[in-house]
Design a protein around this motif. Structure first.
Motif, PDB file in Angstrom:
ATOM      1  N   PRO A 129      19.867  -1.155 -29.744  1.00  0.00           N
ATOM      2  CA  PRO A 129      19.990  -0.571 -31.090  1.00  0.00           C
ATOM      3  C   PRO A 129      20.674   0.796 -31.037  1.00  0.00           C
ATOM      4  CG  PRO A 129      17.748  -1.333 -30.653  1.00  0.00           C
ATOM      5  CD  PRO A 129      18.472  -1.351 -29.343  1.00  0.00           C
ATOM      6  N   MET A 130      21.130   1.247 -32.170  1.00  0.00           N
ATOM      7  CA  MET A 130      21.742   2.568 -32.250  1.00  0.00           C
ATOM      8  C   MET A 130      20.668   3.642 -32.058  1.00  0.00           C
ATOM      9  SD  MET A 130      24.303   4.135 -35.140  1.00  0.00           S
ATOM     10  CE  MET A 130      23.148   4.041 -36.493  1.00  0.00           C
ATOM     11  N   LEU A 131      21.042   4.712 -31.357  1.00  0.00           N
ATOM     12  CA  LEU A 131      20.123   5.813 -31.072  1.00  0.00           C
ATOM     13  C   LEU A 131      20.821   7.125 -31.409  1.00  0.00           C
ATOM     14  CD1 LEU A 131      17.468   6.901 -29.868  1.00  0.00           C
ATOM     15  CD2 LEU A 131      18.544   6.773 -27.603  1.00  0.00           C
ATOM     16  N   VAL A 132      20.159   7.949 -32.234  1.00  0.00           N
ATOM     17  CA  VAL A 132      20.786   9.169 -32.746  1.00  0.00           C
ATOM     18  C   VAL A 132      19.835  10.351 -32.582  1.00  0.00           C
ATOM     19  CG1 VAL A 132      21.855  10.281 -34.757  1.00  0.00           C
ATOM     20  CG2 VAL A 132      22.056   7.798 -34.448  1.00  0.00           C
ATOM     21  N   TYR A 133      20.393  11.478 -32.138  1.00  0.00           N
ATOM     22  CA  TYR A 133      19.646  12.739 -32.053  1.00  0.00           C
ATOM     23  C   TYR A 133      19.977  13.587 -33.276  1.00  0.00           C
ATOM     24  CZ  TYR A 133      18.386  17.470 -30.514  1.00  0.00           C
ATOM     25  OH  TYR A 133      17.858  18.734 -30.433  1.00  0.00           O
ATOM     26  N   VAL A 134      18.929  14.106 -33.940  1.00  0.00           N
ATOM     27  CA  VAL A 134      19.113  14.930 -35.139  1.00  0.00           C
ATOM     28  C   VAL A 134      18.249  16.181 -35.009  1.00  0.00           C
ATOM     29  CG1 VAL A 134      18.840  15.075 -37.643  1.00  0.00           C
ATOM     30  CG2 VAL A 134      19.547  12.916 -36.597  1.00  0.00           C
ATOM     31  N   SER A 135      18.858  17.334 -35.275  1.00  0.00           N
ATOM     32  CA  SER A 135      18.094  18.579 -35.372  1.00  0.00           C
ATOM     33  C   SER A 135      18.602  19.318 -36.597  1.00  0.00           C
ATOM     34  CB  SER A 135      18.264  19.432 -34.111  1.00  0.00           C
ATOM     35  OG  SER A 135      17.464  20.598 -34.189  1.00  0.00           O
TER      36      SER A 135
END
Length: 766
Positions: free
Chosen positions: A359-365
Motif C-alpha cells: 500500500p501507499m505510505l506517506v509521512y506528514v508533519s
C-alpha cells in the motif's frame, strides 16, 4: 461467541453463530486455533436478526446489498432478572433517601447534610450509568458475506471501498519508534486490497528520526508483507509475532516455511538495530555536514541522507526548526502500487511467489507555529485529511494510535461490513473496536484492560445509537446529527497495543480523559442542550460520561471520614445508626448483584470486575479530583488542562518486562490517596486500641457499631491494595510483605493509642 472466519470458510451453526476458528491457516503458521461454537462468552446470547435475514433472503435485498453482520441479544433468562434487579434497587435507593430525610438526626448535622447530598449524587450517577444498559447488543461481522458480495468477481478488481489509515504520533521519546514502526508494518500487511489502502503517519514532533525510521520500514516491508500473506501470519506486527508466537520446529512445518521464517527474523533483528542506531547516525551525519559548511557560528542544521537540510525540527533547535515551530512536511515513502512495484530482494525467491505489492505510505508533519492553537491530535488528523484528499482520497478513514497494531488481519474488512450493510450502513458514521493490550501484567493491577467498560458498557451502548469513547465530543456531535455508530466484537481481537502499566502514567492518562469529559459538560456540547437528534438514553449515557469525575469528590470525603475514630466520644452520621448501616449494606449488595449479572452477559471475570472497582477507588482519590480541580481553575482563569503525552517508555530492565510496574513516581495528585490510606490504617489501629481500653464498658450496640465501622475501613483497604503495592516499589514482588506489615502497623497504632490514653487518663476524657 464465535468469530467470523476467513472468506469462504465460515459455517453457520444451527443457532446462527459462526463456528469456524478465525484466521488459522491450513499450514498452521498463523494464530493459534480456537474452539468452534459460541464458547463461554456466547452462552448468554441469542441471535436477534433471524427475521431480518429471512426477509432479506426472500427479497434479495432492497438495494441489492447483503446483510453483512449478525446481531445478538442477551437471553431473556438473564436479561429479565437483570432489568428487574435494577428497578428493585432504584426503588430501594428512593426508599433510603426518604427514610434519611424523615430521620434527620445526627451528631454532626452539617456532615449529615453533606452526606445526603453525596448519597443523592451517588444514586443519580448510578442511574445515569445503569439506564443505558437495559438493552445490550452484540454485533459480529460476516466476512464470508462480504467476500461473496464485494470480493474479486471473475478475477476483476475488488469493489471494496478505499481506506486511508491515519496513524498519529507526538513524540519519538515518549512513544518509542519501534512501537510506531510495528504499527505501520501491521497496517501495510493487513488483508485488504492493496490498491484500496493507504497509510499516513502524522509526526507532530517533526523529527527526522521518525521519517528515516519510516524509510527503513519501506525497505523491510517488501520482505515482511509477502511473508505474512503467503503463510497467513497472525499477528502481523513483527515484534508481537516473534515475541508471542512459538518458533516453528523442524519436522512440524515445511522446510520452505522454516527457511523463510529464519530469514525474516534475521532481517527483522537487523531492522531493529538500524532503528536503534538512527539517532546516532543522524547526529554524526549532521556533524559532518555542519563541519564542512560551518561559516563562523552558523546554526547547526540537521541533515537528511540525501545531503539536504531537514525542514522539520533540528537536533540543535533553531528558529523555524524547533519543536512547535517548523515548516510543513509531506513525503511519499511508498508510492501507490499503480505507480510502480516494490520488488522483493532476490535473496528471498520463495516469498516472491506471492503478491509483492505494498500500500501507499506517506509521512506528514503539519506546520507548527507558537502563535496558533494547533488543536492537539484533532489538528494532526485534519492535516492528514487534507494530504490524503490529494493523494488517495479514500471513502473511509481509520484513526490509529501509534502504540497499537493490527492483531487480526481481517480487522479492516470487519469494519467495512458495518459500513456497507443494507440495514444500517447508510446511517453508520463510524465503527469502534474494544481496546486490548499485550504488555499488561498478568494480574492487571491497575485495571488497564478495563473489560467491564469495553465488554459491558460498550455493548449496552451498541443497543442505542452506538458507542463513543475515543473522542466523546466528536461522537456527540456526530450522533447529534442523527448518525449512529457500531461496536465490532471479534473473538480474535482486532487491535492490540501498549498501555501505561506505571501507576503515575496511568493516572496522568485518566486526568486527561476525565478533564476532557468535564470540559465538554461546561461547553456548548453539554448533553443537556446539544445534539438535537440524540436519542434520550443515548443522551443519558453522554451525560454520565461528562459528569462522572464529580462523584470522586464525595467518595474522597467518605473515604476520609474514618478520621472521626480519633474523636473520644462516639459520633454518628445518622440515627438510628444500625438501620442506616443495614440500608447501606442492602444497597451495596444489590449493586454487586447487578454487577454479577453484567459480568455474565459481558463475558468478563470476577478479577476484571474487582480490578475495575479497585482502580475506580484509586482514581477517585487522585486523578478524578485533580481533573475536577483543573476544571474549577479553568472556569475561573480560562486556562485549560495541559495536554501531556502518556509515556510508553518502560523502565530499563532486560530481565523483567514488567519493571515499569514497580517504578513508583511520586506526584502531588497521589497525596489524597496516601491520606486516605493512612487515615484508614490509623482508624483500624485506633479502633483496636479503643477495644482494649473500653472493652469492659461498651454495650452490645456500641460493639456492633464499632464492628460495622471496621468493616468499612477494611473494605477501603482492600480497594486501595494496588496502591499500597505501588508505594512498595520492587518490594511489591513479594506481596506477603504487605500482608505481614499491615497487622504490625495496626498493632503499633493500637499500642500508641493505649499508651496515650494511660498517660492522659484523668486529664482528657476518652
Amino acid at each position: 461467541m464465535a468469530s467470523p472466519a476467513p472468506a469462504g470458510d465460515a459455517v453457520y451453526a444451527a443457532n446462527g453463530g459462526l463456528t469456524d476458528p478465525l484466521l488459522v491457516s491450513a499450514n498452521g503458521h498463523g494464530a493459534a486455533a480456537r474452539k468452534a461454537g459460541h464458547g463461554a462468552r456466547g452462552r448468554y446470547w441469542v441471535a436477534s436478526d433471524k427475521a431480518e435475514r429471512r426477509a432479506a433472503k426472500e427479497s434479495g435485498g432492497e438495494d441489492g446489498r447483503a446483510l453483512l453482520f449478525r446481531k445478538y441479544k442477551v437471553k431473556g433468562a438473564l436479561l429479565h432478572p437483570y432489568r428487574l434487579l435494577i428497578i428493585i434497587r432504584l426503588v430501594a435507593v428512593l426508599a433510603f433517601f426518604a427514610w434519611r430525610i424523615r430521620h434527620n438526626k445526627s451528631d454532626i448535622m452539617w456532615f449529615w447534610t453533606m452526606s445526603i447530598v453525596g448519597d443523592v449524587w451517588f444514586g443519580f450517577s448510578w442511574l445515569l450509568n445503569q439506564l443505558p444498559k437495559f438493552n445490550p447488543v452484540k454485533t459480529i461481522p460476516d466476512l464470508a458475506a462480504l467476500q461473496r458480495h464485494f470480493g474479486y468477481p471473475d478475477g476483476g478488481a475488488s469493489r471494496l471501498p478505499g481506506i486511508d489509515v491515519f496513524v498519529t504520533t507526538a513524540d519519538p521519546i515518549d512513544e518509542p519508534i519501534l512501537y510506531t514502526m510495528n504499527c505501520v508494518l501491521s497496517i501495510l500487511s493487513v488483508d485488504y486490497p492493496v490498491d484500496r489502502l493507504a497509510c499516513y503517519l502524522s509526526d507532530d514532533s517533526g523529527a527526522l528520526v521518525l521519517y528515516e525510521a519510516l524509510a527503513e520500514v519501506g525497505k523491510f516491508a517488501p520482505l515482511w508483507v509477502p511473508f505474512c500473506r503467503k503463510y497467513s501470519i497472525e499477528p502481523r506486527a513483527p515484534e508481537s509475532y516473534f515475541e508471542h508466537v512459538a518458533p516453528p520446529q523442524a519436522g512440524r512445518v515445511t522446510q520452505e516455511f522454516l527457511n523463510d521464517y529464519r530469514r525474516v527474523q534475521m532481517e527483522y533483528d537487523e531492522f531493529k538495530a538500524r532503528l536503534d542506531n538512527l539517532p546516532d547516525a543522524i547526529r554524526k551525519r549532521s556533524d559532518v555536514y555542519n563541519s564542512v559548511r560551518d561559516a563562523g557560528g552558523a546554526q547547526k542544521a540537521t541533515w537528511m541522507a540525501n545531503g539536504t537540510q531537514w525542514p522539520g525540527t533540528w537536533i540543535d533547535p533553531a528558529e523555524n526548526h524547533r519543536k512547535g515551530h517548523h515548516a510543513p512536511i509531506a513525503k511519499v515513502v511508498l508510492n501507490h502500487p499503480s505507480r510502480g512495484q516494490h520488488p522483493i530482494t532476490e535473496s528471498n525467491p520463495s516469498i516472491a511467489t506471492t503478491d509483492e505489492r505494498l500500500p501507499m505510505l506517506v509521512y506528514v508533519s503539519r506546520e507548527k507555529n507558537p502563535g496558533y492553537d494547533h488543536n492537539k491530535k484533532a489538528g494532526a488528523l485534519n492535516a492528514q485529511l487534507r494530504a490524503s484528499a490529494l493523494l488517495s482520497n479514500a471513502q473511509l478513514i481509520i484513526n490509529f494510535d501509534c502504540d497499537h497494531y493490527i492483531n487480526n488481519s481481517q480487522a479492516l474488512s470487519s469494519a467495512v461490513c458495518f459500513m456497507l450493510d443494507q440495514r444500517d450502513g447508510d446511517n453508520t458514521a463510524f465503527v469502534q473496536f474494544p481496546q486490548r493490550f499485550d504488555n499488561v501484567d498478568p494480574t492487571d493491577r491497575y485495571g488497564n484492560h478495563n473489560r467491564v467498560f469495553f465488554d459491558g458498557t460498550m455493548l449496552a451502548l451498541n443497543g442505542l445509537q452506538g458507542p463513543s469513547y475515543l473522542d466523546i465530543v466528536t461522537g456527540f456531535r456526530i450522533h447529534g446529527q442523527g448518525w449512529r455508530s457500531m461496536y465490532c466484537t471479534m473473538e480474535h481481537d482486532a487491535f492490540c497495543g501498549v498501555a501505561p502499566i506505571n501507576l503515575t502514567e496511568r493516572l496522568h492518562q485518566i486526568v486527561r480523559w476525565s478533564g476532557g469529559s468535564l470540559e465538554m459538560f461546561f461547553s456548548h456540547n453539554n448533553p443537556f442542550i446539544g445534539g438535537r437528534r440524540i436519542q434520550p438514553l443515548q443522551r443519558v449515557s453522554y451525560l454520565n460520561m461528562t459528569v462522572y469525575p464529580v462523584t470522586s469528590v464525595f467518595i474522597l470525603i467518605y473515604a476520609l471520614s474514618p478520621v472521626m475514630w480519633l474523636i473520644p466520644d462516639e459520633v454518628y452520621i445518622q440515627r438510628p445508626f444500625t438501620r442506616y448501616v443495614v440500608y447501606l449494606l442492602v444497597i451495596i449488595v444489590m449493586i454487586h448483584m447487578i454487577g454479577w449479572l453484567e459480568i455474565k452477559w459481558a463475558g468478563v471475570t470476577w478479577l476484571d470486575y474487582w480490578r475495575n472497582e479497585q482502580f475506580f477507588m484509586i482514581g477517585s482519590t487522585s486523578a478524578y479530583p485533580m481533573a475536577v480541580l483543573h476544571m474549577a481553575v479553568n472556569l475561573l482563569t480560562k486556562k485549560g488542562i495541559h495536554f501531556r503525552v502518556t509515556s510508553k517508555q518502560t523502565a530499563a530492565d532486560d530481565n523483567d518486562k514488567f519493571a515499569d510496574l514497580y517504578d513508583f513516581r511520586w506526584v502531588p495528585m497521589l497525596i489524597p490517596t496516601m491520606a486516605v490510606l493512612i487515615c484508614n490504617v490509623g482508624a483500624i489501629g485506633v479502633a483496636l486500641g479503643k477495644t482494649v481500653v473500653y472493652i469492659g464498658t461498651w454495650t452490645a450496640a456500641k460493639k456492633m457499631h464499632a464492628a460495622l465501622g471496621l468493616l468499612f475501613n477494611i473494605w477501603i483497604m482492600f480497594l486501595l491494595y494496588p496502591f499500597a503495592l505501588a508505594i512498595m516499589g520492587r518490594w511489591a514482588k513479594r506481596p506477603i510483605i504487605l500482608v505481614v506489615l499491615l497487622p504490625v502497623v495496626f498493632a503499633l497504632v493500637a499500642l500508641l493509642y493505649v499508651g496515650i490514653h494511660i498517660l492522659l487518663a484523668g486529664l482528657i476524657p476518652f
